[in-house]
Design an enzyme around this catalytic site. Sequence first.
Site, PDB file in Angstrom:
ATOM      1  CE1 TYR A 101      -4.181   1.736   0.574  1.00  0.00           C
ATOM      2  CE2 TYR A 101      -2.901   3.101   2.074  1.00  0.00           C
ATOM      3  CZ  TYR A 101      -4.049   2.880   1.337  1.00  0.00           C
ATOM      4  OH  TYR A 101      -5.071   3.804   1.387  1.00  0.00           O
ATOM      5  CB  SER A 108       1.253  -5.329   3.041  1.00  0.00           C
ATOM      6  OG  SER A 108       0.440  -4.386   3.692  1.00  0.00           O
ATOM      7  CD  GLN A 109      -2.235  -1.929  -2.377  1.00  0.00           C
ATOM      8  OE1 GLN A 109      -3.050  -1.051  -2.113  1.00  0.00           O
ATOM      9  NE2 GLN A 109      -1.185  -1.710  -3.145  1.00  0.00           N
ATOM     10  CG  ASP A 142       0.708  -6.973  10.750  1.00  0.00           C
ATOM     11  OD1 ASP A 142       0.414  -5.766  10.852  1.00  0.00           O
ATOM     12  OD2 ASP A 142       0.893  -7.549   9.663  1.00  0.00           O
ATOM     13  CG  HIS A 174       2.760  -4.756   8.139  1.00  0.00           C
ATOM     14  ND1 HIS A 174       1.738  -5.643   7.866  1.00  0.00           N
ATOM     15  CD2 HIS A 174       2.946  -4.042   6.981  1.00  0.00           C
ATOM     16  CE1 HIS A 174       1.311  -5.479   6.624  1.00  0.00           C
ATOM     17  NE2 HIS A 174       2.039  -4.525   6.062  1.00  0.00           N
TER      18      HIS A 174
END
Length: 335
Positions: free
Chosen positions: A92, A187-188, A273, A310
């Site tokens: 992201y 992630s994204q 996370d 994360h």
Amino acid sequence: MPLFDLPLDQLRHYAPDVAEPADFDEFWSATLKDASAHPVLGDVRPVQTGLPLLDTWDVTFAGFGGDPVRAWYTRPAGADTPLPVVVEYVGYGRGRGLPHERLTWPVAGYAHLLMDARGQGGQYGSGGDTPDPHSGALGGPWPATRGILDPRDYYYRRLITDAVRAVDAARALPGADPDRIVATGNSQGGGLALAVAGLVPDLAALITTAPLLCHLQRAIEITDAPPYGEIVNFLAVHRDAEDAVRHTLSYVDGVHFARRAVAPAHFGTGLRDNVCPPSGVFAAHNHYGAANGRPRRPAREIHAYPFNHHEGGEAYQVRRQLAWLSSVLAADPAS
């Protein structure tokens, strides 16, 4: 960040009943049919990177609405046989950056297609090259909230469509083995890879770490870290929009895509996370391949890092991914 989500012994069995729209399949079938009306490959031109062991091309392919989407395509120099292609999606706020930045997969002997994220690239990394011409719908200013009041206008409808079309583009690229396409991301990017696994029935493998967009209804309740916090902030201002927002989010939830997936899958998460909470990752993993009560579900595994946020396992996780993918692609498909 201290532990804030469910304990690991509960996460291993966490398979919540995540309600999905009745027209979920029709929504995505129609969206992808519209996108497929456009020839997928546009421009494919070689670029000089100063890396003599690799060959790289600047690729433009047709994504959502036929919009041009940029990508880097990289292969080991001089490879004379079709190679498996690892299609990678970025995190992201990031764009595709520069072609020499993400080289793990081509150095490992794979062809590698790195997709740009439309309308992103301004938060970190080295920028992006793909605008989003459909960003005028009602919603907040961030990608996570653009068009969030209607699933047809939502930003992630466009980005997920781009991600599926990247697989179509990968199959058509020079030196690609169209039968061995792998989706990966963090992630994204991990959320996009998971969506692709649910929408592309003949994917060879999925590798996803800390995937965004999983168990969204819970995520916006337990964390306000961005990008989920951007949705929380939007609802804090637009107090009468909650029903519409939750409805829109139900069309992009990774748990729904995971249920429909059939490719072997490798997951990873950090238990601290709060950006992509581990309960969402485990929900996707535990539902993976379970659509229609399938008696035989695809092979899948998940690695959890109890003391990590994360960043998850970082290089440790990549080492596991490399070994796992090598074994998956070497396996007899009939076995």
